[in-house]
Design a protein around this motif. Structure first.
Motif, mmCIF file in Angstrom:
data_model
loop_
_atom_site.group_PDB
_atom_site.id
_atom_site.type_symbol
_atom_site.label_atom_id
_atom_site.label_comp_id
_atom_site.label_asym_id
_atom_site.label_seq_id
_atom_site.Cartn_x
_atom_site.Cartn_y
_atom_site.Cartn_z
ATOM 1 N N GLY A 1 -2.246 -68.695 -74.293
ATOM 2 C CA GLY A 1 -0.977 -67.847 -74.400
ATOM 3 C C GLY A 1 0.077 -68.458 -75.010
ATOM 4 N N GLY A 2 1.290 -67.534 -75.298
ATOM 5 C CA GLY A 2 2.281 -67.676 -76.100
ATOM 6 C C GLY A 2 3.342 -68.914 -75.317
ATOM 7 N N LYS A 3 3.318 -68.467 -74.035
ATOM 8 C CA LYS A 3 4.138 -69.051 -73.032
ATOM 9 C C LYS A 3 3.600 -70.734 -72.660
ATOM 10 C CE LYS A 3 6.465 -65.201 -70.883
ATOM 11 N NZ LYS A 3 6.791 -64.558 -69.781
ATOM 12 N N LYS A 4 2.541 -71.027 -72.777
ATOM 13 C CA LYS A 4 2.078 -72.257 -72.292
ATOM 14 C C LYS A 4 1.914 -73.193 -73.386
ATOM 15 C CE LYS A 4 0.784 -71.483 -67.975
ATOM 16 N NZ LYS A 4 1.148 -72.544 -66.862
ATOM 17 N N ILE A 5 1.900 -72.634 -74.578
ATOM 18 C CA ILE A 5 1.678 -73.843 -75.837
ATOM 19 C C ILE A 5 2.967 -74.538 -75.947
ATOM 20 C CG2 ILE A 5 1.610 -73.681 -78.403
ATOM 21 C CD1 ILE A 5 -0.121 -71.259 -78.228
ATOM 22 N N PRO A 6 4.152 -74.081 -75.724
ATOM 23 C CA PRO A 6 5.279 -75.317 -75.879
ATOM 24 C C PRO A 6 5.127 -76.437 -74.691
ATOM 25 C CG PRO A 6 6.150 -72.944 -76.245
ATOM 26 C CD PRO A 6 4.424 -72.900 -75.740
ATOM 27 N N GLU A 7 4.747 -76.016 -73.728
ATOM 28 C CA GLU A 7 4.676 -76.728 -72.486
ATOM 29 C C GLU A 7 3.520 -77.822 -72.846
ATOM 30 O OE1 GLU A 7 4.078 -74.864 -68.954
ATOM 31 O OE2 GLU A 7 5.595 -73.500 -69.092
ATOM 32 N N LEU A 8 2.498 -77.258 -73.501
ATOM 33 C CA LEU A 8 1.172 -78.114 -73.821
ATOM 34 C C LEU A 8 1.609 -79.313 -74.992
ATOM 35 C CD1 LEU A 8 -1.736 -78.618 -73.729
ATOM 36 C CD2 LEU A 8 -2.147 -76.849 -75.320
ATOM 37 N N LEU A 9 2.352 -78.660 -75.978
ATOM 38 C CA LEU A 9 2.994 -79.464 -76.961
ATOM 39 C C LEU A 9 3.803 -80.438 -76.580
ATOM 40 C CD1 LEU A 9 2.955 -77.079 -79.771
ATOM 41 C CD2 LEU A 9 1.229 -78.868 -79.384
ATOM 42 N N ARG A 10 4.881 -80.137 -75.542
ATOM 43 C CA ARG A 10 5.662 -81.053 -75.040
ATOM 44 C C ARG A 10 5.006 -82.338 -74.013
ATOM 45 N NH1 ARG A 10 8.562 -77.331 -72.192
ATOM 46 N NH2 ARG A 10 9.428 -76.457 -73.850
ATOM 47 N N GLY A 11 4.066 -82.004 -73.469
ATOM 48 C CA GLY A 11 3.374 -82.832 -72.568
ATOM 49 C C GLY A 11 2.543 -83.766 -73.567
ATOM 50 N N VAL A 12 1.990 -83.166 -74.695
ATOM 51 C CA VAL A 12 1.425 -84.065 -75.851
ATOM 52 C C VAL A 12 2.172 -85.134 -76.536
ATOM 53 C CG1 VAL A 12 0.203 -84.064 -78.166
ATOM 54 C CG2 VAL A 12 -0.620 -82.274 -76.331
ATOM 55 N N GLY A 13 3.259 -84.510 -76.774
ATOM 56 C CA GLY A 13 4.558 -85.567 -77.307
ATOM 57 C C GLY A 13 4.884 -86.420 -76.306
ATOM 58 N N LYS A 14 4.983 -86.374 -75.038
ATOM 59 C CA LYS A 14 5.423 -87.204 -74.166
ATOM 60 C C LYS A 14 4.404 -88.250 -74.304
ATOM 61 C CE LYS A 14 8.355 -84.558 -71.033
ATOM 62 N NZ LYS A 14 8.713 -83.919 -69.777
ATOM 63 N N GLY A 15 3.007 -87.695 -73.799
ATOM 64 C CA GLY A 15 2.058 -88.725 -73.965
ATOM 65 C C GLY A 15 1.692 -89.781 -74.929
ATOM 66 N N VAL A 16 2.106 -89.093 -76.292
ATOM 67 C CA VAL A 16 2.386 -89.909 -77.654
ATOM 68 C C VAL A 16 3.558 -90.899 -77.654
ATOM 69 C CG1 VAL A 16 2.597 -89.660 -80.174
ATOM 70 C CG2 VAL A 16 0.901 -88.327 -78.845
ATOM 71 N N GLY A 17 4.490 -90.318 -76.966
ATOM 72 C CA GLY A 17 5.527 -91.396 -76.939
ATOM 73 C C GLY A 17 5.208 -92.617 -75.914
ATOM 74 N N GLU A 18 4.712 -92.163 -74.752
ATOM 75 C CA GLU A 18 4.246 -93.506 -73.731
ATOM 76 C C GLU A 18 3.335 -94.458 -74.570
ATOM 77 O OE1 GLU A 18 5.289 -94.194 -70.766
ATOM 78 O OE2 GLU A 18 7.074 -92.787 -71.239
ATOM 79 N N LEU A 19 2.262 -93.763 -75.332
ATOM 80 C CA LEU A 19 1.336 -94.564 -76.099
ATOM 81 C C LEU A 19 2.058 -95.419 -76.815
ATOM 82 C CD1 LEU A 19 -1.385 -95.458 -76.611
ATOM 83 C CD2 LEU A 19 -1.445 -93.620 -78.160
ATOM 84 N N GLN A 20 2.982 -94.982 -77.624
ATOM 85 C CA GLN A 20 3.590 -95.877 -78.442
ATOM 86 C C GLN A 20 4.743 -96.868 -77.926
ATOM 87 O OE1 GLN A 20 4.028 -96.170 -82.026
ATOM 88 N NE2 GLN A 20 2.611 -94.535 -82.289
ATOM 89 N N LYS A 21 5.277 -96.756 -76.681
ATOM 90 C CA LYS A 21 6.058 -97.667 -75.966
ATOM 91 C C LYS A 21 4.950 -98.656 -75.489
ATOM 92 C CE LYS A 21 9.526 -94.497 -74.043
ATOM 93 N NZ LYS A 21 9.991 -94.002 -73.108
ATOM 94 N N GLY A 22 3.947 -98.392 -75.012
ATOM 95 C CA GLY A 22 3.009 -99.397 -74.679
ATOM 96 C C GLY A 22 2.368 -100.279 -75.662
ATOM 97 N N LEU A 23 2.072 -99.640 -76.852
ATOM 98 C CA LEU A 23 1.692 -100.586 -78.045
ATOM 99 C C LEU A 23 2.670 -101.289 -78.570
ATOM 100 C CD1 LEU A 23 -0.343 -97.748 -80.262
ATOM 101 C CD2 LEU A 23 -1.207 -99.773 -78.855
ATOM 102 N N ASP A 24 4.138 -100.842 -78.521
ATOM 103 C CA ASP A 24 5.051 -101.906 -78.766
ATOM 104 C C ASP A 24 5.411 -103.023 -77.851
ATOM 105 O OD1 ASP A 24 5.636 -100.439 -81.068
ATOM 106 O OD2 ASP A 24 7.230 -99.169 -80.093
ATOM 107 N N GLU A 25 5.314 -102.743 -76.655
ATOM 108 C CA GLU A 25 5.261 -103.742 -75.610
ATOM 109 C C GLU A 25 4.248 -104.439 -75.640
ATOM 110 O OE1 GLU A 25 6.787 -106.003 -72.595
ATOM 111 O OE2 GLU A 25 7.647 -104.379 -73.531
ATOM 112 N N GLY A 26 2.947 -104.318 -76.179
ATOM 113 C CA GLY A 26 1.928 -105.121 -76.190
ATOM 114 C C GLY A 26 2.275 -106.061 -77.409
#
Length: 94
Positions: A25-50
Motif C-alpha cells: 500500500g501507499g502508506k506503508k512503503i515510506p515506513e518500510l523504506l525508513r526502517g530499511v534506511g535505519k537498518g543500513v545505518g546501524e550496519l554501517q556504524k557496526g562495520l566502522d566500529e569493527g
C-alpha cells in the motif's frame, strides 16, 4: 546476484514496483523504506566500529612483561641413609 540485478530492464523494475505497491500500500512503503534506511545505518556504524577496533589492536604496542619478584631456589634437605647397627638392609640375606 549483482549480475541478475544488472540484467533487469526498466519494464521488469516497473512490474516489481507495482507488486510492492499492491502488497504494502501507499502508506506503508515510506515506513518500510525508513526502517530499511535505519537498518543500513546501524550496519554501517557496526562495520566502522569493527574496523576501528581492528586497526587499534593491530597498531597497539604489545605490553611489556611485568617485573616479578625474584625466584628463590627451593631449600633442599639431606637425608641420612645410614643403616643403624643390628638391622639388615632390604634385599640382603643375613
Amino acid at each position: 546476484m549483482l549480475n541478475a540485478v544488472a540484467m533487469l530492464g526498466s519494464q521488469d523494475l516497473m512490474i516489481i514496483a507495482v507488486i510492492v505497491l499492491v502488497l504494502f500500500g501507499g502508506k506503508k512503503i515510506p515506513e518500510l523504506l525508513r526502517g530499511v534506511g535505519k537498518g543500513v545505518g546501524e550496519l554501517q556504524k557496526g562495520l566502522d566500529e569493527g574496523k576501528r577496533q581492528l586497526n587499534s589492536s593491530i597498531h597497539e604496542d604489545p605490553t611489556p612483561p611485568t617485573a616479578s619478584a625474584p625466584v628463590t631456589p627451593a631449600v633442599t634437605t639431606t637425608t641420612d641413609h645410614t643403616i643403624p647397627a643390628g638391622t639388615s638392609q632390604p634385599g640382603s640375606v643375613g
